[in-house]
Motif scaffolding. Structure first.
Motif, mmCIF file in Angstrom:
data_model
loop_
_atom_site.group_PDB
_atom_site.id
_atom_site.type_symbol
_atom_site.label_atom_id
_atom_site.label_comp_id
_atom_site.label_asym_id
_atom_site.label_seq_id
_atom_site.Cartn_x
_atom_site.Cartn_y
_atom_site.Cartn_z
ATOM 1 N N LEU A 459 0.845 -1.192 0.000
ATOM 2 C CA LEU A 459 0.000 0.000 0.000
ATOM 3 C C LEU A 459 0.882 1.244 0.000
ATOM 4 O O LEU A 459 2.046 1.190 0.394
ATOM 5 N N PRO A 460 0.361 2.388 -0.433
ATOM 6 C CA PRO A 460 1.195 3.596 -0.548
ATOM 7 C C PRO A 460 1.741 4.072 0.795
ATOM 8 O O PRO A 460 1.100 3.936 1.835
ATOM 9 N N THR A 461 2.943 4.641 0.745
ATOM 10 C CA THR A 461 3.529 5.305 1.902
ATOM 11 C C THR A 461 2.836 6.656 2.085
ATOM 12 O O THR A 461 1.957 7.033 1.299
ATOM 13 N N LEU A 462 3.280 7.403 3.096
ATOM 14 C CA LEU A 462 2.671 8.708 3.354
ATOM 15 C C LEU A 462 2.754 9.638 2.153
ATOM 16 O O LEU A 462 1.854 10.440 1.913
ATOM 17 N N PHE A 463 3.831 9.520 1.387
ATOM 18 C CA PHE A 463 4.023 10.414 0.245
ATOM 19 C C PHE A 463 3.771 9.713 -1.085
ATOM 20 O O PHE A 463 4.253 10.143 -2.133
ATOM 21 N N GLY A 464 3.006 8.613 -1.032
ATOM 22 C CA GLY A 464 2.459 8.026 -2.245
ATOM 23 C C GLY A 464 3.269 6.966 -2.949
ATOM 24 O O GLY A 464 2.878 6.504 -4.016
ATOM 25 N N ARG A 465 4.382 6.543 -2.381
ATOM 26 C CA ARG A 465 5.190 5.525 -3.055
ATOM 27 C C ARG A 465 4.684 4.120 -2.726
ATOM 28 O O ARG A 465 4.392 3.808 -1.577
ATOM 29 N N ARG A 466 4.582 3.281 -3.742
ATOM 30 C CA ARG A 466 4.265 1.873 -3.527
ATOM 31 C C ARG A 466 5.536 1.051 -3.751
ATOM 32 O O ARG A 466 6.184 1.180 -4.788
ATOM 33 N N ILE A 467 5.881 0.232 -2.769
ATOM 34 C CA ILE A 467 7.126 -0.529 -2.798
ATOM 35 C C ILE A 467 6.844 -1.951 -3.264
ATOM 36 O O ILE A 467 5.921 -2.609 -2.777
ATOM 37 N N HIS A 468 7.658 -2.404 -4.195
ATOM 38 C CA HIS A 468 7.469 -3.737 -4.774
ATOM 39 C C HIS A 468 7.749 -4.831 -3.746
ATOM 40 O O HIS A 468 8.725 -4.769 -2.998
#
Length: 558
Positions: A459-468
């Motif tokens: 799921l996205p981090t606070l600043f919108g990054r999704r980690i594989h």
């Protein structure tokens, strides 16, 4: 000057062309004697995937390097590198190149990580752009350093790395701008600060260090004699330790190789045997002595190398990992080791994001009870560990262990190991009770695990990054959903943690508090040299909501 040209034109004409007409971007790769001995011996500048120059600077850097200033010192020219922290960290060691522009940079390693690449080593990524390059490790088979290789071989290797880096830039740059524009700029903005922080160092109190060294030597000798009485002559031998513990009736699992008993910390910590405690004591003290305290004898300052974790992007350090140096322990009264490091200006000002992971979990899940207790203005009522203890009818100590395990995707095994609780069923019950105590957080965790396993992305981090989240398999070939579930929970939280810390570092830099005022960073804290007033309100509201940033001032580092 020793310059080698790799391209289809004429070396002199092409070199002058680029000096007269600086391009939009250049790729830089630096070769050093070795990864440990970071003295530059040459560097390459690529102007495209097909054209590069290599400049030999060992044994002496030619003054003609000043000719490169229109390229390296020009803020309009983007400097590309694969692992910018390394290349831009050693490039200033080359005479005439110190002070080059570091504001307009692009790290293809970071770009690959953001785009979901599992492996980001340059020889692996080069295959994406149809290029084959050899790793430095493979080149050094049977050799000790790059100086043992033919200079032409080094030049060939370096220019190929620079060309491959440029090719990856052309491939990644449009996607990065489209998907991670501002996010990527933050990643690049923090790199020069981390380089400066690595070069700053901490002043060492040699008198305190010597006293600590003598104390640790006594403790190591005490444990060694104790173990000798138990029949262990080589406490560093896992095989001997495992054999003697097994002989005393202790149950230990086998290592993965099935060749001997496992004597790692997690297993020995469960044993009610004074021999196991002595082994752990000897390991801890001897490691601290040999790795950190003794090697600092005669040195003026302590240095470490800061870098960004390749998966979630958290701030870490290596080459004397500063995070492994213990501070004072309030429970035991142990002073730790950090007190041997002194400020240059009277005191340290240290700020720490208290219970940061709990705040992040509360916010992303919007769990009502977590939010209520964490943001209660009454300091006697905002103890989340006491609330958990009351809800689950357990001690605050156990509640704290469970609370801190959850944001890391903790399982019954995690709680068992951290709490030294042998009964796995009890640990599972603690986990189940916590989920019942905080249903909002439990729903978020279960959804994060479903999405992570199904989509292969957290799921996205606070600043919108999704980690594989790569697929993992057990030794029997089945999908290891347990490990994937763990990452599906901790990636968004740890990734958010890293995002906050990087933005905190940049904020302080912009307020004139970067290195050398900023002295060090460990986990979720920042320490500054001197009696410093920090922009606390700005630091506490980086994610758009408040995470307390607690500040203290000390005469030594804690």
């Amino acid at each position: 000057m020793p310059v080698f040209y790799y391209g289809s034109g004429t070396a002199k004409e092409r070199f002058q062309h680029f000096l007269d007409n600086p391009p939009e971007a250049i790729a830089v790769d630096v070769e050093t004697i070795s990864l440990k001995e970071r003295m530059p011996i040459g560097f390459a500048i690529a102007f495209s995937p097909d054209e590069a120059f290599y400049f030999q600077v060992h044994p002496e850097a030619p003054r003609e390097l000043e000719l490169l200033k229109p390229l390296l010192f020009n803020p309009k020219v983007c400097k590309i590198a694969h692992n910018m922290l390394f290349d831009m960290g050693v490039l200033p060691m080359i005479p005439y190149l110190a002070g080059f522009d570091r504001n307009n940079i692009f790290d293809t390693n970071v770009a690959a990580r953001l785009l979901g690449r599992e492996e980001t080593a340059l020889p692996i990524l080069a295959n994406e752009v149809g290029m084959i390059i050899t790793s430095a490790k493979d080149m050094l088979v049977g050799k000790k350093t790059m100086l043992d290789l033919d200079p032409m071989e080094v030049a060939e290797h370096c220019q190929m790395d620079a060309k491959a880096t440029f090719a990856l830039y052309l491939k990644y740059m449009p996607k990065i701008l489209e998907q991670f524009g501002e996010y990527f700029r933050v990643e690049m903005n923090v790199i020069p600060i981390l380089i400066d922080l690595s070069l700053r160092g901490l002043d060492i109190d040699q008198r305190a260090r010597a006293e600590l060294e003598a104390k640790l030597e006594d403790e190591v000798e005490f444990y060694r004699r104790q173990l000798e009485e138990y029949g262990i002559e080589k406490p560093g031998s896992a095989q001997q330790v495992g054999y003697m513990l097994g002989k005393r009736g202790n149950f230990l699992p086998m290592t993965r190789s099935k060749r001997q008993l496992s004597t790692d910390k997690s297993n020995l910590g469960f044993l009610d045997d004074p021999m196991a405690a002595a082994v752990l004591g000897w390991r801890t003290k001897s490691k601290l002595l040999s790795t950190y305290i003794s090697p600092l004898k005669g040195e003026e300052r302590f240095y470490t190398e800061y870098y960004l974790d390749t998966v979630v992007g958290r701030l870490n350090s290596r080459n004397r990992n500063i995070q492994n140096i213990p501070g004072p322990n309030k429970k035991t009264g142990d002073l730790g080791c950090r007190y041997i490091f002194l400020p240059d200006n009277g005191c340290f000002t240290t700020g720490d994001y208290a219970k940061e992971h709990m705040y992040i979990l509360a916010q992303v899940s919007q769990d009502r009870d977590l939010l209520k207790v964490l943001y209660d203005p009454d300091p006697e009522k905002n103890d989340v560990h006491m609330l958990t203890a009351r809800k689950m009818n357990i001690s605050r100590t156990i509640a704290k262990i469970v609370n801190y395990a959850i944001p890391y995707g903790g399982t019954a095994d995690t709680i068992s190991e951290n709490g030294k609780i042998r009964d796995k069923r009890l640990c599972q019950k603690l986990l189940d009770d916590w989920f019942r105590a905080y249903p909002g957080a439990a729903d978020w965790i279960m959804n994060a695990q479903r999405v992570g396993v199904k989509e292969g992305w957290a799921l996205p981090t606070l600043f919108g990054r999704r980690i594989h989240i790569p697929e993992e398999f057990t030794r029997w070939g089945a999908l290891n959903t347990s490990r994937m579930n763990n990452k599906a929970v901790n990636y968004p939280i740890l990734g958010s943690d890293g995002e906050i810390m990087k933005r905190a570092i940049i904020l302080c830099q912009r307020r004139g508090l970067g290195p050398p005022v900023m002295a060090t960073s460990v986990h979720d804290s920042l320490s500054f040299d001197g009696d410093v007033e920090l922009p606390i309100d700005g630091l506490e509201h980086i994610p758009g909501y408040r995470i307390p940033f607690e500040v203290k001032k000390t005469i030594t580092w804690e």
